[in-house]
Design a protein around this motif. Sequence first.
Motif, PDB file in Angstrom:
ATOM      1  N   CYS A  70       0.660  -1.658   0.005  1.00  0.00           N
ATOM      2  CA  CYS A  70       0.255   0.016  -0.130  1.00  0.00           C
ATOM      3  C   CYS A  70       1.082   1.462   0.012  1.00  0.00           C
ATOM      4  O   CYS A  70       1.755   0.873   0.504  1.00  0.00           O
ATOM      5  N   GLN A  71       0.298   2.671  -1.344  1.00  0.00           N
ATOM      6  CA  GLN A  71       0.653   4.074  -0.488  1.00  0.00           C
ATOM      7  C   GLN A  71       1.028   3.811   0.792  1.00  0.00           C
ATOM      8  O   GLN A  71       2.402   4.637   0.794  1.00  0.00           O
ATOM      9  N   ASP A  72       0.233   3.974   1.805  1.00  0.00           N
ATOM     10  CA  ASP A  72      -0.137   4.082   2.910  1.00  0.00           C
ATOM     11  C   ASP A  72       1.191   3.227   3.939  1.00  0.00           C
ATOM     12  O   ASP A  72       0.141   2.450   3.997  1.00  0.00           O
ATOM     13  N   THR A  73       2.350   3.168   3.769  1.00  0.00           N
ATOM     14  CA  THR A  73       3.135   2.313   4.610  1.00  0.00           C
ATOM     15  C   THR A  73       3.253   2.268   5.695  1.00  0.00           C
ATOM     16  O   THR A  73       4.044   1.635   7.128  1.00  0.00           O
ATOM     17  N   GLY A  74       2.228   3.014   6.542  1.00  0.00           N
ATOM     18  CA  GLY A  74       1.934   2.454   8.091  1.00  0.00           C
ATOM     19  C   GLY A  74       2.520   3.800   9.034  1.00  0.00           C
ATOM     20  O   GLY A  74       3.843   4.876   8.259  1.00  0.00           O
ATOM     21  N   ILE A  75       2.927   4.238   9.988  1.00  0.00           N
ATOM     22  CA  ILE A  75       3.220   4.519  11.255  1.00  0.00           C
ATOM     23  C   ILE A  75       4.309   3.391  12.002  1.00  0.00           C
ATOM     24  O   ILE A  75       3.677   2.228  11.831  1.00  0.00           O
ATOM     25  N   PRO A  76       5.838   2.961  12.535  1.00  0.00           N
ATOM     26  CA  PRO A  76       6.603   2.625  12.274  1.00  0.00           C
ATOM     27  C   PRO A  76       5.828   2.274  14.056  1.00  0.00           C
ATOM     28  O   PRO A  76       5.972   2.664  14.644  1.00  0.00           O
ATOM     29  N   VAL A  77       5.638   1.114  14.290  1.00  0.00           N
ATOM     30  CA  VAL A  77       5.260   0.100  15.841  1.00  0.00           C
ATOM     31  C   VAL A  77       6.337  -0.882  16.201  1.00  0.00           C
ATOM     32  O   VAL A  77       6.100  -1.723  14.929  1.00  0.00           O
ATOM     33  N   VAL A  78       6.653  -0.533  17.046  1.00  0.00           N
ATOM     34  CA  VAL A  78       8.205  -2.096  17.295  1.00  0.00           C
ATOM     35  C   VAL A  78       7.809  -2.845  18.752  1.00  0.00           C
ATOM     36  O   VAL A  78       7.653  -1.554  19.757  1.00  0.00           O
ATOM     37  N   TYR A  79       7.633  -4.053  18.125  1.00  0.00           N
ATOM     38  CA  TYR A  79       8.151  -4.872  19.965  1.00  0.00           C
ATOM     39  C   TYR A  79       9.097  -5.764  19.440  1.00  0.00           C
ATOM     40  O   TYR A  79       9.444  -6.137  19.433  1.00  0.00           O
ATOM     41  N   LEU A  80      10.191  -5.467  21.180  1.00  0.00           N
ATOM     42  CA  LEU A  80      11.460  -6.053  21.257  1.00  0.00           C
ATOM     43  C   LEU A  80      10.955  -7.196  22.116  1.00  0.00           C
ATOM     44  O   LEU A  80      10.009  -6.759  23.374  1.00  0.00           O
ATOM     45  N   SER A  81      11.408  -8.143  22.282  1.00  0.00           N
ATOM     46  CA  SER A  81      11.580  -9.242  22.910  1.00  0.00           C
ATOM     47  C   SER A  81      13.031  -9.313  23.235  1.00  0.00           C
ATOM     48  O   SER A  81      13.904  -9.917  22.082  1.00  0.00           O
TER      49      SER A  81
END
Length: 278
Positions: A70-81
């Motif tokens: 999609c052209q809207d590649t979103g806002i980055p949300v990251v989860y780290l383990s």
Amino acid sequence: MQKPDTDHVWSALADATFRAFREAAITLPPDVIQAIERAAAAETNSVARGEFANILQNIRLAEELGVPLCQDTGIPVVYLSLPPDVPVSDALYEAVGEGVRRATKEVPLRPNVVDPITRHNTGDNTGNGMPAVHIRPGERFTVTVLPKGAGAENSSRIAMLLPSHVYGIEGFVVETMLHAEGRPCPPVFLGVGIGGTFDLAASLAKEALLLPVDEMTAFEQQICDSVNKLGIGPMGLGGDTTALAVRVKTAGCHTASLPVAVNVQCWANRHATVEVKR
């Protein structure tokens, strides 16, 4: 326990973050694709069948051409383990940011992050508290990314219900999609957070979008069926399927409180997990 080579660790984390965003932007998880295919096969509305055909072609072409879905590649949300030998430090957050900057340039990702007041665009999807990084302890060192497009995110809602309104949870989720209509590019995936506090319910709702979409409980299926009775259908043009799946995460809450949050995700339920090779 031997202290890790932190420079190497942060370099590996930046690389894993880049690879996770590249994968999430271009390909969907198998369970998500299967949910879309099942809904497409069962659809009875001719217009909706055409929209499903477009969605499936979109998925195929993105993977074949190696370009974002999609052209809207979103806002980055990251989860780290994080295993116990990996320190939480400014360098850790900077490594994640470096991975996001690289992904923005090379995938490429659209630079969506702006200051909320001035609307100044950083140009690389970092800065002013972004990317959002959530940290949990774990045995394996992994990066999970969940790019969130604005159309779906803007349709999300939260409510502080009375404890006596527990049977109104389903109605609140259905009402959320009734207000959203076609804006979040349905058919959607709905993450629902129940309990905790105002902020925790929202976090739970977003985390619920990372759960397998082919393992709904009876409660989740009931909500999903109710949403589909709205008849909004693919892209809001009518049809049998408005929600492909509903997943719920819960947490204990105050005896006088019942927080409920709904995080809406479009049909492109993009997320990916990559292990950090140290």
